[in-house]
Write a protein that holds these residues in place. Sequence first.
Motif, PDB file in Angstrom:
ATOM      1  N   ALA A 108     -27.069 -68.456  43.606  1.00  0.00           N
ATOM      2  CA  ALA A 108     -26.675 -68.756  44.993  1.00  0.00           C
ATOM      3  C   ALA A 108     -25.749 -69.978  44.995  1.00  0.00           C
ATOM      4  O   ALA A 108     -24.796 -70.041  45.771  1.00  0.00           O
ATOM      5  N   GLY A 109     -26.031 -70.929  44.094  1.00  0.00           N
ATOM      6  CA  GLY A 109     -25.223 -72.154  44.010  1.00  0.00           C
ATOM      7  C   GLY A 109     -23.809 -71.901  43.489  1.00  0.00           C
ATOM      8  O   GLY A 109     -22.921 -72.735  43.660  1.00  0.00           O
ATOM      9  N   LEU A 110     -23.589 -70.765  42.833  1.00  0.00           N
ATOM     10  CA  LEU A 110     -22.230 -70.475  42.328  1.00  0.00           C
ATOM     11  C   LEU A 110     -21.291 -70.147  43.488  1.00  0.00           C
ATOM     12  O   LEU A 110     -20.075 -70.330  43.387  1.00  0.00           O
ATOM     13  N   GLY A 111     -21.858 -69.644  44.603  1.00  0.00           N
ATOM     14  CA  GLY A 111     -21.035 -69.266  45.751  1.00  0.00           C
ATOM     15  C   GLY A 111     -20.041 -68.194  45.345  1.00  0.00           C
ATOM     16  O   GLY A 111     -20.248 -67.457  44.373  1.00  0.00           O
ATOM     17  N   ASP A 112     -18.918 -68.128  46.069  1.00  0.00           N
ATOM     18  CA  ASP A 112     -17.930 -67.109  45.681  1.00  0.00           C
ATOM     19  C   ASP A 112     -16.695 -67.758  45.066  1.00  0.00           C
ATOM     20  O   ASP A 112     -15.649 -67.134  44.951  1.00  0.00           O
ATOM     21  N   GLN A 113     -16.842 -69.032  44.663  1.00  0.00           N
ATOM     22  CA  GLN A 113     -15.689 -69.732  44.099  1.00  0.00           C
ATOM     23  C   GLN A 113     -15.639 -69.665  42.572  1.00  0.00           C
ATOM     24  O   GLN A 113     -14.678 -70.106  41.959  1.00  0.00           O
ATOM     25  N   VAL A 114     -16.701 -69.152  41.957  1.00  0.00           N
ATOM     26  CA  VAL A 114     -16.731 -69.102  40.490  1.00  0.00           C
ATOM     27  C   VAL A 114     -16.409 -67.687  40.039  1.00  0.00           C
ATOM     28  O   VAL A 114     -17.020 -66.721  40.509  1.00  0.00           O
ATOM     29  N   GLU A 115     -15.443 -67.588  39.129  1.00  0.00           N
ATOM     30  CA  GLU A 115     -15.152 -66.260  38.570  1.00  0.00           C
ATOM     31  C   GLU A 115     -16.051 -66.054  37.359  1.00  0.00           C
ATOM     32  O   GLU A 115     -15.905 -66.753  36.341  1.00  0.00           O
TER      33      GLU A 115
END
Length: 395
Positions: A108-115
């Motif tokens: 959840a902490g990765l969000g959608d900004q990490v590929e």
Amino acid sequence: MRSAVVVGAGLGGMAVAGALARSGWRVTLLERADRVRPEPTAVVLWPNGVRALRALGLGAGLDAIATPLPDGGIRRPDGQWLVQPRPTPAERMPVVVHREDLHDALIAGLGDQVELRTGVGVRTVRAVPGERPAVGDGRHTFEADLVVAADGTDSEIRRQLAPETTVVSSGCAAWRAVIPWYRAPQLPADQSVHGETLGAGYRFVAASLGERGTAGASRRGGIYWVATAAGAPRPEPPEIQLALLKRWYAGWPAPIATLLEATDPADVVQQEIRELRPLPRAYGFGVGPGGVVLLGDAAHAMPPHLGQGACLAFEDAATLAGLLRESRLPDAVTGYDRLRRPRAATMVRQTRRMSAVLQTRGRLALRARDAALGTISPRMRSTAAAAAAAWQPPS
Ligand SMILES: Cc1cc2nc3c(=O)[nH]c(=O)nc-3n(C[C@H](O)[C@H](O)[C@H](O)COP(=O)(O)OP(=O)(O)OC[C@H]3O[C@@H](n4cnc5c(N)ncnc54)[C@H](O)[C@@H]3O)c2cc1C
């Protein structure tokens, strides 16, 4: 926008990838396995690990899944107390977390900004003056301002940048399992799950993960146990391994036999305990305008006797993220190396002392150990606990 490649989507890699992304970095997270999958076990987080997760902005997620772990004392296999349980102040009390719950919180902490790219096994690292750092898997090259090697004990990046370090066996193997809440045995009211029992080269620790859903919707609940024994991992199938554990721990204090009986062989995770010797000479490598850092087990794999491996990985992540918020990249890499190496060396030293006590074998040595444990162990533990608790994230 500054960019980072994080190699390894274990606890450390996911924690740092999310933190960098939340600070505005473009992050690529590379994982060798085809799926990012947590172990079906649990992890004890000491106050330093909890503080690090809070510094990483993951406090709320952790509160929803963590169960406080009161001191259960240490017994001998004959049931006698080596160290009586003592009340622990709330700020010093560790928590226990199901790894699948922790994994969900980190995802959840990765969000959608990490590929996130799975199935990418990094084989090479480029760390030469004048060029941006890069890693490659033989097919693609991933270049960034910062490379974080969070690729675990067998880190390929560490092997290339810190060849002085080798991975050695710690001389013992561990078995862990979580008995899920719906299969957890009902124990008599006067019997505590928590606690540790120490024999000659054998150790058994258990902790309750609480009821399912008591602290938050995602908490899995159940009972976690970890058994350690001197020697190599066993080649037999899990049901034979479990039968062996039942034999080794037969006659040990309740509820050990009950817990082993309630365990499904499919839930047992066996692992050889390994460590790095010596520790790498550097954790940060300035490369051109950027750098490469080692993080988590890639930097300081150690036996789990003090339950500090993941805690230190989270400290690493919080330190790196904090430094990168405050300073230029090369300074942050130098600062990371300066702060993390002595810290890891201290915890590894404490862990090795504990290993020596835990792995004592032989009748005379054992008697001396039991006599000493009553006085040394609380001191050693409180020194270790104090060293662990002393850590603060960089301001
Ligand atoms: C029995 C046992 C009990 C433990 N109990 C505790 C505890 O209670 N508390 C605690 O704090 N710690 C504990 N630990 C230690 C803790 O589990 C580790 O320190 C922690 O998981 C390390 O996380 P990591 O992210 O550094 O490495 P890992 O979890 O090993 O993750 C590394 C990741 O990198 C990936 N990878 C590897 N090589 C490559 C490559 N070449 N390219 C791409 N990806 C790659 C791997 O697939 C993996 O996903 C315990 C350990 C053991 C063995």
